[in-house]
Motif scaffolding. Structure first.
Motif, PDB file in Angstrom:
ATOM      1  N   SER A  24      -5.425  18.862  -2.375  1.00  0.00           N
ATOM      2  CA  SER A  24      -5.815  19.068  -3.686  1.00  0.00           C
ATOM      3  C   SER A  24      -7.084  18.742  -4.219  1.00  0.00           C
ATOM      4  N   LEU A  25      -7.516  19.794  -5.445  1.00  0.00           N
ATOM      5  CA  LEU A  25      -8.668  19.615  -5.996  1.00  0.00           C
ATOM      6  C   LEU A  25      -9.574  18.559  -7.332  1.00  0.00           C
ATOM      7  N   TYR A  26     -10.521  18.982  -7.051  1.00  0.00           N
ATOM      8  CA  TYR A  26     -10.821  17.829  -8.483  1.00  0.00           C
ATOM      9  C   TYR A  26     -11.934  18.564  -9.186  1.00  0.00           C
ATOM     10  N   ARG A  27     -11.619  17.976 -10.697  1.00  0.00           N
ATOM     11  CA  ARG A  27     -12.370  18.666 -11.770  1.00  0.00           C
ATOM     12  C   ARG A  27     -12.890  18.143 -12.696  1.00  0.00           C
ATOM     13  N   PHE A  28     -14.067  18.021 -13.352  1.00  0.00           N
ATOM     14  CA  PHE A  28     -14.279  16.826 -14.229  1.00  0.00           C
ATOM     15  C   PHE A  28     -15.527  17.113 -14.947  1.00  0.00           C
ATOM     16  N   SER A  29     -15.712  17.842 -16.112  1.00  0.00           N
ATOM     17  CA  SER A  29     -16.106  17.676 -17.106  1.00  0.00           C
ATOM     18  C   SER A  29     -17.198  17.378 -17.614  1.00  0.00           C
ATOM     19  N   ARG A  30     -16.906  15.913 -17.222  1.00  0.00           N
ATOM     20  CA  ARG A  30     -17.716  14.323 -18.148  1.00  0.00           C
ATOM     21  C   ARG A  30     -17.927  13.457 -16.969  1.00  0.00           C
ATOM     22  N   MET A  31     -19.065  13.209 -17.130  1.00  0.00           N
ATOM     23  CA  MET A  31     -18.991  11.997 -15.998  1.00  0.00           C
ATOM     24  C   MET A  31     -18.112  10.359 -16.528  1.00  0.00           C
ATOM     25  N   LEU A  32     -17.678  10.007 -16.036  1.00  0.00           N
ATOM     26  CA  LEU A  32     -16.709   9.172 -16.076  1.00  0.00           C
ATOM     27  C   LEU A  32     -16.629   7.930 -15.581  1.00  0.00           C
ATOM     28  N   GLU A  33     -16.223   6.505 -16.093  1.00  0.00           N
ATOM     29  CA  GLU A  33     -16.648   5.031 -15.996  1.00  0.00           C
ATOM     30  C   GLU A  33     -15.853   5.222 -14.471  1.00  0.00           C
ATOM     31  N   ALA A  34     -16.193   3.557 -13.912  1.00  0.00           N
ATOM     32  CA  ALA A  34     -15.621   3.839 -12.651  1.00  0.00           C
ATOM     33  C   ALA A  34     -13.835   3.678 -12.792  1.00  0.00           C
ATOM     34  N   LEU A  35     -13.575   3.926 -11.895  1.00  0.00           N
ATOM     35  CA  LEU A  35     -11.810   4.038 -11.646  1.00  0.00           C
ATOM     36  C   LEU A  35     -11.762   3.248 -10.847  1.00  0.00           C
ATOM     37  N   HIS A  36     -10.129   2.567 -10.685  1.00  0.00           N
ATOM     38  CA  HIS A  36      -9.833   2.148  -9.669  1.00  0.00           C
ATOM     39  C   HIS A  36      -9.224   2.861  -9.224  1.00  0.00           C
ATOM     40  N   GLY A  37      -8.495   2.437  -7.268  1.00  0.00           N
ATOM     41  CA  GLY A  37      -7.094   3.196  -7.261  1.00  0.00           C
ATOM     42  C   GLY A  37      -6.879   2.749  -5.354  1.00  0.00           C
ATOM     43  N   VAL A  38      -6.241   3.607  -4.806  1.00  0.00           N
ATOM     44  CA  VAL A  38      -6.070   3.734  -3.195  1.00  0.00           C
ATOM     45  C   VAL A  38      -6.108   5.194  -2.049  1.00  0.00           C
ATOM     46  N   TYR A  39      -7.464   5.090  -1.435  1.00  0.00           N
ATOM     47  CA  TYR A  39      -7.653   5.729  -0.925  1.00  0.00           C
ATOM     48  C   TYR A  39      -6.801   6.357   0.439  1.00  0.00           C
TER      49      TYR A  39
ATOM     50  N   LEU B  96     -15.109  10.775   4.284  1.00  0.00           N
ATOM     51  CA  LEU B  96     -13.993  10.802   5.543  1.00  0.00           C
ATOM     52  C   LEU B  96     -13.796   9.615   5.040  1.00  0.00           C
ATOM     53  N   VAL B  97     -12.007   9.301   4.859  1.00  0.00           N
ATOM     54  CA  VAL B  97     -11.727   7.450   4.923  1.00  0.00           C
ATOM     55  C   VAL B  97     -10.426   7.372   5.605  1.00  0.00           C
ATOM     56  N   SER B  98     -10.771   6.770   6.450  1.00  0.00           N
ATOM     57  CA  SER B  98     -10.240   6.529   7.891  1.00  0.00           C
ATOM     58  C   SER B  98      -8.943   5.734   7.470  1.00  0.00           C
ATOM     59  N   ALA B  99      -8.532   4.742   6.708  1.00  0.00           N
ATOM     60  CA  ALA B  99      -7.421   4.057   6.180  1.00  0.00           C
ATOM     61  C   ALA B  99      -7.382   3.989   5.148  1.00  0.00           C
ATOM     62  N   ASP B 100      -5.739   3.498   4.641  1.00  0.00           N
ATOM     63  CA  ASP B 100      -5.846   3.250   2.888  1.00  0.00           C
ATOM     64  C   ASP B 100      -6.631   2.240   2.814  1.00  0.00           C
ATOM     65  N   VAL B 101      -7.815   2.197   1.769  1.00  0.00           N
ATOM     66  CA  VAL B 101      -7.941   0.840   1.339  1.00  0.00           C
ATOM     67  C   VAL B 101      -8.647   1.036  -0.263  1.00  0.00           C
ATOM     68  N   PRO B 102      -8.649  -0.011  -1.201  1.00  0.00           N
ATOM     69  CA  PRO B 102      -8.891   0.134  -2.932  1.00  0.00           C
ATOM     70  C   PRO B 102     -10.193  -0.124  -2.875  1.00  0.00           C
ATOM     71  N   VAL B 103     -10.867   1.373  -3.745  1.00  0.00           N
ATOM     72  CA  VAL B 103     -11.835   1.479  -3.629  1.00  0.00           C
ATOM     73  C   VAL B 103     -12.189   1.736  -5.408  1.00  0.00           C
ATOM     74  N   VAL B 104     -13.103   1.536  -5.383  1.00  0.00           N
ATOM     75  CA  VAL B 104     -13.858   2.093  -7.446  1.00  0.00           C
ATOM     76  C   VAL B 104     -14.627   2.911  -7.028  1.00  0.00           C
ATOM     77  N   GLY B 105     -14.138   4.391  -7.637  1.00  0.00           N
ATOM     78  CA  GLY B 105     -15.189   5.486  -7.700  1.00  0.00           C
ATOM     79  C   GLY B 105     -15.363   6.085  -8.961  1.00  0.00           C
ATOM     80  N   GLN B 106     -16.488   6.313  -9.202  1.00  0.00           N
ATOM     81  CA  GLN B 106     -17.462   6.969 -10.580  1.00  0.00           C
ATOM     82  C   GLN B 106     -18.195   8.478 -10.060  1.00  0.00           C
ATOM     83  N   VAL B 107     -17.305   9.157 -10.678  1.00  0.00           N
ATOM     84  CA  VAL B 107     -18.822  10.909 -11.161  1.00  0.00           C
ATOM     85  C   VAL B 107     -19.658  10.215 -11.283  1.00  0.00           C
ATOM     86  N   LEU B 108     -20.843  10.477 -10.822  1.00  0.00           N
ATOM     87  CA  LEU B 108     -21.541  10.816 -11.329  1.00  0.00           C
ATOM     88  C   LEU B 108     -23.172  11.649 -11.877  1.00  0.00           C
ATOM     89  N   GLU B 109     -22.595  12.859 -11.279  1.00  0.00           N
ATOM     90  CA  GLU B 109     -22.893  14.061 -12.338  1.00  0.00           C
ATOM     91  C   GLU B 109     -21.609  14.858 -12.606  1.00  0.00           C
TER      92      GLU B 109
END
Length: 298
Positions: A29-44, A74-87
């Motif tokens: 998968s590829l990612y593109r974000f043209s602005r900084m985002l608020e923190a988002l919840h998900g599972v990696y 590197l993610v080695s197991a299914d884990v709930p995370v909070v992610g945020q694009v900083l730049e």
């Protein structure tokens, strides 16, 4: 040998929309974000993420990792995370590629090479950051080039993915990757218990049954589970329940009471209280302030 500039150009050329872009290569998968985002919840899920422009932060429980063009995640197991694009900006968007890891291929590579046998104990958090080496970047460029010739993907993509895994095994996270591929490791035992929670997250959680499935005592389960995910088993289940309820409400499928009940809560007040604790606002107010794009994985 390809450099970061070529890999960036390839990712940018194949991300024509904001957010997450699927590709003709199933695990890529590829990612593109043209602005900084608020923190988002998900599972990696087990994967490697290589940033080619910008910077990002991800948190799992008490574990925090920041990664950029010099360091992959590197993610080695299914884990709930909070992610945020900083730049990220319109002129310099955040760009990244993510490849899901195939444990069977890792196991084959371990048999065919002289990779050091893994330490069967827990190596730490499921999230780790390591330096991006030139050989790894070169293999990533060759994988991305295949997007220009879809007819070559079925034959050549698995070969290049295999090389990427080989480069990762030769890198700084060899122990984590080896544990991911080894059924006798503690990480594999914790992954088994994680799978049980994910499959039955709506049901009441029995820590004793979970410990039995992971082949360890309840105290050992708590210790190793938290070391990997940054959460206790009960906290892990709560994160899954609340994230799924949020997804259902954001999609307009259910109101708060129905969503809470559908993910396993019998008490609306408990659901609202735990939802607010995780997301910072009660369900109705949280959903009203969020765009539909918050449904996207991070």
């Amino acid at each position: 040998m390809a450099g970061i500039a070529e890999v960036k150009d390839l990712v940018e050329r194949h991300t024509n929309v904001e957010g997450v872009c699927t590709t003709a290569i199933p695990r890529l998968s590829l990612y593109r974000f043209s602005r900084m985002l608020e923190a988002l919840h998900g599972v990696y899920e087990p994967s490697v993420c290589i940033v080619v422009q910008g910077r990002k932060r991800v948190i799992a429980g008490e574990h925090l990792c920041t990664y950029d063009v010099e360091n992959y995640l590197l993610v080695s197991a299914d884990v709930p995370v909070v992610g945020q694009v900083l730049e990220a900006s319109r002129d310099h968007p955040f760009l990244a590629m993510l490849m899901h890891l195939d444990a069977a291929t890792l196991a084959e590579l371990m048999l065919e090479t002289d990779v050091e046998e893994p330490n069967h104990g827990i190596t730490g958090s499921a999230l780790a950051v390591s330096t991006v080496e030139p050989d790894l970047l070169d293999a990533c460029a060759r994988l991305l080039r295949l997007l220009d010739s879809p007819e070559d993907v079925p034959v050549l993509a698995p070969l290049v993915e295999r090389e990427i895994l080989y480069r990762l095994l030769r890198g700084g996270q060899s122990q984590r990757l080896s544990q991911l591929a080894t059924t006798e490791s503690r990480l594999h035992d914790i992954k088994r218990s994680i799978g049980c929670i994910r499959e039955n997250y709506r049901e009441p959680l029995s820590v004793e049954a979970l410990a039995s499935e992971a082949r360890m005592s309840t105290s050992a389960l708590y210790h190793h589970f938290r070391a990997v995910t940054g959460l206790s088993p009960l906290q892990y289940q709560k994160h899954l329940r609340l994230q799924e309820a949020r997804r259902l409400m954001l999609g307009g499928e259910m109101n708060a009471a129905t969503a809470g009940y559908s993910v396993g809560y019998e008490s609306p007040s408990q659901f609202s209280r735990e939802y607010r604790r995780l997301f910072g606002a009660p369900p109705a107010r949280d959903i009203a302030r969020l765009p539909l794009s918050s449904l996207e994985p991070i």
